[in-house]
Structures are given as C-alpha cells and as structure tokens.
Scaffold this active site. Structure first.
Site, PDB file in Angstrom:
ATOM      1  N   GLN A   1      -5.659  -8.791  -2.422  1.00  0.00           N
ATOM      2  CA  GLN A   1      -5.731  -7.747  -1.389  1.00  0.00           C
ATOM      3  C   GLN A   1      -7.174  -7.495  -0.954  1.00  0.00           C
ATOM      4  OE1 GLN A   1      -3.814  -7.535  -4.124  1.00  0.00           O
ATOM      5  NE2 GLN A   1      -1.983  -6.318  -3.791  1.00  0.00           N
TER       6      GLN A   1
ATOM      7  N   GLY B   1       0.864  -1.177   0.000  1.00  0.00           N
ATOM      8  CA  GLY B   1       0.000   0.000   0.000  1.00  0.00           C
ATOM      9  C   GLY B   1       0.903   1.230   0.000  1.00  0.00           C
ATOM     10  N   ALA B   2       0.620   2.173  -0.912  1.00  0.00           N
ATOM     11  CA  ALA B   2       1.570   3.267  -1.163  1.00  0.00           C
ATOM     12  C   ALA B   2       1.963   4.051   0.094  1.00  0.00           C
ATOM     13  CB  ALA B   2       0.998   4.190  -2.234  1.00  0.00           C
TER      14      ALA B   2
ATOM     15  N   ARG C   1      10.458  -1.234  -4.194  1.00  0.00           N
ATOM     16  CA  ARG C   1       9.323  -1.328  -5.137  1.00  0.00           C
ATOM     17  C   ARG C   1       9.294  -0.045  -5.964  1.00  0.00           C
ATOM     18  NH1 ARG C   1       3.610  -3.460  -3.051  1.00  0.00           N
ATOM     19  NH2 ARG C   1       3.352  -3.959  -5.248  1.00  0.00           N
TER      20      ARG C   1
ATOM     21  N   ASP D   1      -1.381   4.767  -6.349  1.00  0.00           N
ATOM     22  CA  ASP D   1       0.039   4.573  -6.036  1.00  0.00           C
ATOM     23  C   ASP D   1       0.891   5.718  -6.556  1.00  0.00           C
ATOM     24  OD1 ASP D   1      -1.161   1.700  -5.985  1.00  0.00           O
ATOM     25  OD2 ASP D   1       0.710   1.677  -4.851  1.00  0.00           O
TER      26      ASP D   1
HETATM   27  O1  MRU Z   1       0.609  -3.995  -4.541  1.00  0.00           O
HETATM   28  P1  MRU Z   1       0.000  -3.206  -3.404  1.00  0.00           P
HETATM   29  O2  MRU Z   1      -0.861  -4.038  -2.515  1.00  0.00           O
HETATM   30  O3  MRU Z   1       1.043  -2.422  -2.653  1.00  0.00           O
HETATM   31  O4  MRU Z   1      -0.944  -2.161  -4.140  1.00  0.00           O
HETATM   32  C1  MRU Z   1      -1.699  -1.269  -3.358  1.00  0.00           C
HETATM   33  C2  MRU Z   1      -2.639  -0.446  -4.160  1.00  0.00           C
HETATM   34  O5  MRU Z   1      -2.663  -0.503  -5.367  1.00  0.00           O
HETATM   35  C3  MRU Z   1      -3.474   0.540  -3.425  1.00  0.00           C
HETATM   36  O6  MRU Z   1      -4.688   0.728  -4.089  1.00  0.00           O
HETATM   37  C4  MRU Z   1      -2.732   1.887  -3.354  1.00  0.00           C
HETATM   38  O7  MRU Z   1      -1.461   1.718  -2.804  1.00  0.00           O
HETATM   39  C5  MRU Z   1      -3.479   2.888  -2.571  1.00  0.00           C
HETATM   40  S1  MRU Z   1      -3.474   2.426  -0.875  1.00  0.00           S
HETATM   41  C6  MRU Z   1      -3.922   3.637   0.113  1.00  0.00           C
END
Ligand code: MRU
Length: 360
Positions: free
Chosen positions: A197, A52-53, A94, A238
């Site tokens: 997720q 999650g970003a 990442r 993200d």
């Molecule tokens: O691969 P992830 O689980 O890190 O991807 C997360 C997402 O795409 C979320 O939608 C994004 O980070 C927004 S979270 C507040």
C-alpha cells in the site's frame, strides 16, 4: 476540488452506480469499475478493489443503496428480507475495519425509520457518510498539523489517504495539511509489505498531488529513526478499542515500539467512526488473516521456497501506552486511555448517529 494537494478520489457515485478506482492495478493503471449490485460491492471490498477503513464503510453504505434499488418493489416485507442477505454479505466482506459495521448500522437505522420509498433517503444517508468523512479528515488535518511543533520530516505506513477514505485522508490528511503549511518538509513512506500500500498507493497519491515522498523498505524504519531523520510517525487506524489500543496495518506496532525507543512521537489519526466502544481492548479485535499467496508469490511469480508455511496477519494491535496522540474530528487526545476516549465519544454531537453502538 477545493483543497490543494488533494486530487484523487477512490469512490464516486454516478448515474445510479458506484464507481471504484481499482486499487489492485495502481500505480500502473488508473481504472474505475462500475458496480451496480451489493454483491459486487462486497466482492470489491473482499478482494481489495477498495480498501482502507473509512473507504470500506462508505462503499458498504452505497452497497446498501444498490441492494435496496434491486430489492424494492413497494412491498415492505419482501425488500427487507432480500436486503438482509445483502447486509450480511457486505458485513462478511472484511473483519477488522470497524467503519464497515458502523456504516451498515447507520444505514439500517434509516431503513428502520422509512415507511415508503426508501431510495432517496438511503442515498442521502450514504452521501452524508461520504461527505462527513471528508469533512472529518480536513478537520483532523488541521488539528494534527498544529501538533507538529517544528518543520520536520515524518514517517507513515500503509495508505491512509484519499484512496483509503472519502477523500483527503486521515494520517495522510495531516501530512497534506502539514505540507501545505510548510511544517512538513519530507514524507517517508514504508513500502508496507506484503500488499505494498505504501509503495503502490501512498507514493502514487503523493506524487499525483506533488508532495515529495521517499520510499523505504519496512525494515529500514528503525535505522531511519536512529539517524534522527523523523520527528513523528503518523498512522491511521482500522479499529480503536475502548481503552485506546489501535488495530492498524501489520507493521504499525513495530513502528510504535521503535518510535518510543528513539524518542520519536507516535500520532494516530482516525475519525470517531473508527472508535469501537463495544470492544474493550485490542486483544478482542478480530484480526484478518490473508492468503499465503501474498507472501509466496509476487505478481504471480513464486518468490518463496516450496514447502514454507505462512503467517500473514493483515493488521496488528498497538497498545494505547505507545500512542502519544490520538487525533479525531472531535479533537486531540494526548496519551489516550479509556476515560479520555469515553469522554470524547460522549461529548460533542451527542445524539448524532456517530454515537451508535456498532454491533450489527
Ligand atoms: O488492508 P488495508 O489496505 O485495507 O489496510 C488499511 C490500513 O491499515 C489503514 O492504515 C487504515 O485503514 C487507516 S486508513 C485511513
């Protein structure tokens, strides 16, 4: 915790270490891992213990604190050299979520200002990044929920909640606020293939907080919209390019196209730490490609024909023209474009670290 319907925390700083809820094990096991080095934090981000970003950015900020704890001997030159290796390691963990680079820049700015013992200042900065994120989410929750218009059902994708942030969540923060005020009657959550997720994290987080959730396969979203079941699609981001294009979990673009076709409104909720003015448009956003194994196997069990090749991008880009509303902690932008985004980034809090360029 002060807010109702918000009881989960993915990151905790305790006794000079970063404790991360291992999101690979949810919902079966609730297990916190204790990390004491920056290398461990970088690895935890890479292999999705934390994801999650905003959560990635916060973890990286605490990772910098751990790097300095290990390297600081009192001699400035030496610890700066050791630190650069750890900063590079964290930055390589990442590629898509820009919050990672934003948080590292912010920590680097503090490092550049410190003449003596850096630990207190850096821990203070990491804590500030963490707390500001929660405050931004709560603010966005109020702003986003106020746009819903009438009591309705909404659809969300991936996990954008307390697990993906410092706490409360971005899109899931709007959903928390909307549920608390009675504006949201039902939450539909895409399972979010291939990492699940939605099924593993969003459904778990919402049930923990007693918000009813209905899970659907990603491919069922169009049929749900056709039935007129949802009024809003609400997602996080993200990275948001300067022109308003939005990189988010793979499948988001498909939802935006489908929403427009069915007259369903599409809301993106993200703090300004996710806005990347240095990236002019979505096509320039680096998109992480993940291992073929995520599609070929399920829990270690082979589910695909031997010999099949795999295309597994972790994110896609939704063009700005498909976004009806962008909510940040600074306000609401209807039909985002370059001018409106530049104005938003330029106005409130000018001079704050949030205005920083994000290239490392
Ligand atoms: O691969 P992830 O689980 O890190 O991807 C997360 C997402 O795409 C979320 O939608 C994004 O980070 C927004 S979270 C507040």
């Amino acid at each position: 915790m002060s807010h109702d319907h918000d009881h989960v925390r993915a990151l905790v700083w305790r006794d000079d270490a970063l404790e991360l809820l291992d999101q690979r094990l949810l919902p079966k096991e609730t297990c916190y891992r204790r990390l004491t080095t920056a290398a461990e934090v970088a690895e935890a981000i890479r292999c999705m213990v934390v994801r999650g970003a905003p959560a990635i950015g916060i973890a990286a900020a605490y990772g910098v604190v751990l790097a300095v704890r290990a390297g600081y001997t009192g001699k400035r030159d030496r610890w700066q050299i050791v630190l650069q290796e750890d900063l590079d390691r964290l930055a390589a963990s990442r590629p898509t979520a820009v919050n990672l680079f934003w948080a590292l820049r912010r920590m680097k700015r503090v490092i550049a200002e410190i003449a003596d013992d850096p630990l207190e200042r850096l821990l203070g900065e990491a804590r500030a990044i963490h707390e500001e994120d929660i405050a931004a989410n709560q603010r966005m929750g109020v702003l986003g929920a106020s746009l819903l218009g009438e009591r309705c059902a909404v659809l969300t994708h991936c996990n954008t909640g307390s697990l993906a942030t410092g706490g409360y969540g971005t899109a899931l923060g709007v959903i928390r606020a909307g549920y608390a005020t009675g504006m949201i009657e039902r939450v539909y959550a895409d399972e979010t293939r291939p990492w699940l997720q939605g099924a593993r994290l969003t459904a778990w987080e919402l049930t923990q907080d007693r918000i009813p959730v209905t899970l659907l396969a990603d491919g069922a979203a169009a049929a749900l919209m056709r039935q007129g079941e949802v009024r809003w699609v609400i997602v996080g981001a993200d990275r948001i390019a300067a022109n308003g294009d939005v990189a988010n979990k793979i499948g988001t673009y498909s939802l935006a196209v489908t929403a427009r076709h069915h007259g369903v409104k599409f809301m993106v909720v993200a703090p300004t730490s996710t806005v990347d003015l240095a990236t002019p448009e979505g096509a320039a956003i680096p998109i992480e490609q993940r291992a073929a194994d995520e599609l070929l196997n399920f829990n270690g069990y082979p589910v695909a024909a031997t010999g099949a090749e795999v295309w597994n991008p972790s994110f896609d880009v939704t063009p700005a023209e498909l976004v009806d509303v962008l909510v940040t902690e600074r306000g609401v932008i209807l039909k985002p474009d370059s001018t409106k985004i530049a104005d938003m980034m330029d106005t409130a809090n000018s001079g704050s670290p949030m205005q920083a360029p994000i290239a490392l």
